[in-house]
Design an enzyme around this catalytic site. Structure first.
Site, PDB file in Angstrom:
ATOM      1  N   HIS A  69      -7.338  -5.589  -0.847  1.00 33.97           N
ATOM      2  CA  HIS A  69      -6.192  -4.831  -0.677  1.00 33.97           C
ATOM      3  C   HIS A  69      -5.656  -5.240   0.814  1.00 33.97           C
ATOM      4  O   HIS A  69      -6.303  -5.447   1.591  1.00 33.97           O
ATOM      5  CB  HIS A  69      -6.732  -3.230  -0.504  1.00 33.97           C
ATOM      6  CG  HIS A  69      -5.521  -2.520  -0.235  1.00 33.97           C
ATOM      7  ND1 HIS A  69      -4.584  -2.472  -1.243  1.00 33.97           N
ATOM      8  CD2 HIS A  69      -5.072  -1.577   0.505  1.00 33.97           C
ATOM      9  CE1 HIS A  69      -3.879  -1.317  -0.824  1.00 33.97           C
ATOM     10  NE2 HIS A  69      -3.894  -0.951   0.259  1.00 33.97           N
TER      11      HIS A  69
ATOM     12  N   SER B  43       0.750  -1.130   0.053  1.00 31.22           N
ATOM     13  CA  SER B  43      -0.041   0.101   0.028  1.00 31.22           C
ATOM     14  C   SER B  43       0.951   1.201  -0.085  1.00 31.22           C
ATOM     15  O   SER B  43       1.643   1.401  -0.764  1.00 31.22           O
ATOM     16  CB  SER B  43      -0.959  -0.173   1.221  1.00 31.22           C
ATOM     17  OG  SER B  43      -2.028   0.876   0.856  1.00 31.22           O
TER      18      SER B  43
ATOM     19  N   GLU C  33      -8.603  -5.434  -5.461  1.00 33.30           N
ATOM     20  CA  GLU C  33      -8.152  -4.336  -4.595  1.00 33.30           C
ATOM     21  C   GLU C  33      -9.071  -3.176  -4.012  1.00 33.30           C
ATOM     22  O   GLU C  33      -8.640  -2.697  -2.930  1.00 33.30           O
ATOM     23  CB  GLU C  33      -6.750  -3.532  -5.317  1.00 33.30           C
ATOM     24  CG  GLU C  33      -5.759  -4.234  -5.722  1.00 33.30           C
ATOM     25  CD  GLU C  33      -4.575  -4.424  -4.525  1.00 33.30           C
ATOM     26  OE1 GLU C  33      -4.945  -3.664  -3.319  1.00 33.30           O
ATOM     27  OE2 GLU C  33      -3.552  -4.605  -4.752  1.00 33.30           O
TER      28      GLU C  33
END
EC number: 3.1.1.84
Length: 532
Positions: A430, A201, A318
Site C-alpha cells: 500500500h 488511500s 495492498e
C-alpha cells in the site's frame, strides 16, 4: 521572468514563491507554499463549513511549509513510513487550511497548463500536503501541481447528524480548495478548465467521493484514484452515532443534545481536541444529504452522479505490510495455526463490518483446508487486500465504465529501497506507487532508485500527466493502456508494462454475488430467530 522570487496574484492578495531546480531536467519550478484557501476554522468555525479566506495587504510569504492539521504524530512513526531520514519539523495547528502550488517556471497567465490537484491519504485522520513534493511532476511533465490540506479526524469528520454539526467538514474543505483553484490557478499558468484530481488511500476515497458529490461537479474534469475508492466501510457511514458517542464520552461532554455537545466541544482547547482525535486510526465520512446525498453504493448503483474520465488502480500487495501493522497491529511475519487464524478472521470481519458468521465462509474461500501457517497468513493478507482495496476498486471501475472512459491498473513493482526495511515476501505494498508518481519519497526526500526504476517513474508520471492533458493516459513511447470495458483489460504497471485481462474475476464474483447472498441468508435467519 524565470525569477528567483516570483510574485503572483490571487483573489485575496499577492504571494511570493521561490525557484527550485529538479535533478535530471533543466526546467525550473516555482513553488508557492502555504496559500490560505479558507478562513482558519477556529472558534465558532470549528465543526462548521469552511468560509472564504480573508484578503491580506502587501505580499504574503509563500516560501515555508504550512502547519499540518491536528493529528496523532506517533502513527507517522518512521518505521512504518519507511523513512530513512528525519522529516522536516512542521508545526501542527487547527489553522491548517492551506495549499501548495508547484508550477513550471516558464508558466504565465495564459499558459493554460493542465492542473493536477493532489489529495493526501492517511485514513482521514493523518497526513499533510507537504509530505508530497510536486516539483518533479511539474518539471518533467509541464503541469501545475497543487497539494491541498483538509481538516482531519474528529475536527474534519465529527457529525451530530443534524444542523449543529453536519459532518464531512474535511470534504467541504477539499471542495473549498477546488473552488479556490478554479478562481486563481490561471495566475499560476494553470487552466481551470482542465483540472484532474488525484489521491492515494483515503485521498483516493476523497477523489472517488468528489466524483459522486453534486457539490464538486464542474470543479474538475478527470479523476485518478490510487488504491482506495468511496466504498471502504471504515471510511464511510450512514450514521454519525458511532463517532459522536465516542467523542461525547472522551470529551466528558456527556450524552447531551447535539447543540450542547457542539458548544461543549467548541470550548475545548486545541490540546484537548488533539487528545480526543488521536483515538481514531480511521474516521468515516458520513451520508450528510449535502456533500453525499446518499450512500456511495447507492449513488453508483443508480448512476446518480456526473461521471468524469477516471484512472482507478491498486497495488498487488495492498495488505502486505504497512496496513496490517497499523490497523490490526499484527506482524505478518508471525505464523499462526488455523485456530489463531480463526480469531484474526473474527476481528477482521468486524473491521469490514461483515456478520462474524461469515468468517468461516471467507476461510473456506481463501484458505481451503490448508494447514500450513505460512500459506494461511498469505491467504489472509490476500483476503484483506481484496476486501478493502481490490474489490471496491473493481466495482467502482465496473460501475463507472459505462458512463465515462475508465482505465484500470495493477501496480506490481516492489521498490528496491524497501528491501532492508520489510520482509522479502512483500510485493507492491500500500502506497508504494506514490514514490513513482512524484519521483521522490515522502517530504520530497530522494530515495535511491535504480536506473530501471527511474524509467518506471518517468513512465508513471507520463501516463498520469497525459491523462491530465487529454483524459487519456496513452502517448508516444508508452506501452498501450486499453480502456477498461466489457473485456476488462487493464495495465500491469511494472518494469515491463503489459496488458492483463479480467483481474481476479472469480473472486469478484465471490464478493459481489456469493457473499452478499450469504449475508442476506444470515440476516434472514437472524430475523426468524428474533421473531421466534
Amino acid at each position: 521572468q524565470d525569477s528567483a522570487s516570483p510574485i503572483r496574484n490571487t483573489h485575496t492578495g499577492q504571494v511570493r514563491g521561490s525557484l527550485v531546480h529538479v535533478e535530471g531536467t533543466d526546467a525550473g519550478v516555482h513553488t508557492f507554499l502555504g496559500i490560505p484557501f479558507a478562513k482558519p476554522p477556529l472558534g465558532p468555525l470549528r465543526f462548521a463549513p469552511p468560509e472564504p479566506a480573508e484578503a491580506w495587504s502587501g505580499v504574503r510569504d509563500g516560501t515555508s511549509l504550512p502547519a499540518m492539521c491536528l493529528q496523532n504524530l506517533a502513527i507517522m512513526d518512521q518505521d512504518v513510513l519507511l523513512l530513512h531520514f528525519t522529516p522536516p519539523s512542521i508545526p501542527m495547528s487547527e489553522d491548517c487550511l492551506y495549499l501548495n502550488i508547484y508550477s513550471p517556471a516558464h508558466a504565465r497567465e495564459g499558459s493554460d497548463l493542465p492542473v493536477m490537484v493532489w489529495i493526501h491519504g492517511g485514513g482521514l485522520t493523518m497526513g499533510m500536503a507537504s509530505m508530497y513534493d510536486g516539483s518533479a511532476l511539474a518539471a518533467f511533465e509541464d503541469v501545475v501541481v497543487v497539494t491541498i490540506q483538509y481538516r482531519l479526524g474528529v475536527l474534519g469528520f465529527f457529525s451530530t447528524g443534524d444542523q449543529h454539526a453536519t459532518g464531512n467538514h474535511g470534504y467541504l474543505d477539499q471542495v473549498a480548495a477546488l473552488r479556490w483553484v478554479q478562481k486563481n490557478i490561471a495566475h499560476f499558468g494553470g487552466n481551470p478548465g482542465r483540472v484532474t484530481i488525484f489521491g492515494e488511500s483515503a485521498g483516493g476515497t476523497s477523489v472517488s467521493s468528489h466524483v459522486l458529490s453534486p457539490m464538486s461537479q464542474g470543479l474538475f474534469h478527470g479523476a485518478i484514484m490510487e488504491s482506495l475508492v468511496a466504498l471502504l466501510p471504515g471510511l464511510i457511514t450512514s450514521s454519525s452515532e458511532v463517532v459522536s458517542t465516542v467523542v461525547a464520552n472522551l470529551s466528558r461532554c456527556g450524552q447531551v443534545d447535539s447543540e450542547t455537545l457542539v458548544r461543549c466541544l467548541r470550548a475545548k482547547s486545541e490540546e484537548e481536541m488533539l487528545a480526543i482525535t488521536q483515538v481514531f486510526m480511521l474516521i468515516p465520512g458520513v451520508v450528510d444529504g449535502v456533500f453525499l446525498p446518499r450512500h456511495p453504493e447507492e449513488l453508483l448503483a443508480l448512476a446518480d452522479f456526473q461521471p468524469v474520465p477516471s484512472i482507478i488502480g491498486i497495488n498487488n500487495d495492498e495488505y502486505g505490510w504497512i496496513i496490517p501493522k497499523l490497523l490490526l497491529a499484527i506482524d505478518p511475519q508471525e505464523e499462526r495455526d488455523r485456530q489463531a487464524m480463526r480469531e484474526i478472521m473474527h476481528q477482521a470481519t468486524k473491521q469490514l463490518m461483515l456478520p462474524p458468521a461469515l468468517g468461516d465462509l471467507l476461510m473456506d474461500e481463501y484458505m481451503g483446508s490448508n494447514e500450513d501457517p505460512k500459506h494461511l497468513m498469505a491467504q489472509f493478507q490476500e483476503m484483506m487486500a481484496d476486501a478493502m482495496f481490490v474489490m471496491p476498486a473493481l466495482r467502482v471501475a465496473h460501475l463507472q465504465r459505462s458512463h465515462a472512459p475508465t482505465y484500470f491498473y495493477e501496480f506490481q513493482h516492489r521498490p528496491s529501497f524497501t528491501k532492508d526495511l520489510r520482509p522479502p515476501h512483500v510485493r507492491a505494498d500500500h502506497g508504494d506507487e506514490v514514490v513513482f508518481v512524484f519521483r521522490s519519497h515522502l517530504f520530497g526526500s530522494k530515495v535511491p532508485l535504480t536506473e530501471e526504476e527511474e524509467l518506471l517513474s518517468r513512465r508513471v508520471m507520463k501516463y498520469w500527466a497525459n491523462f491530465a492533458r487529454n483524459r487519456n493516459p496513452n502517448g508516444e513511447g508508452l506501452a498501450h493502456w486499453p480502456l477498461f470495458d466489457l473485456d476488462q483489460r487493464y495495465l500491469q504497471l511494472n518494469m515491463q508494462p503489459a496488458v492483463g485481462q479480467a483481474l481476479k474475476a472469480r473472486r469478484l464474483q465471490f464478493w459481489t454475488h456469493t457473499l452478499p447472498q450469504r449475508v442476506q441468508e444470515l440476516r434472514g435467519t437472524e430475523q426468524k430467530h428474533t421473531e421466534l
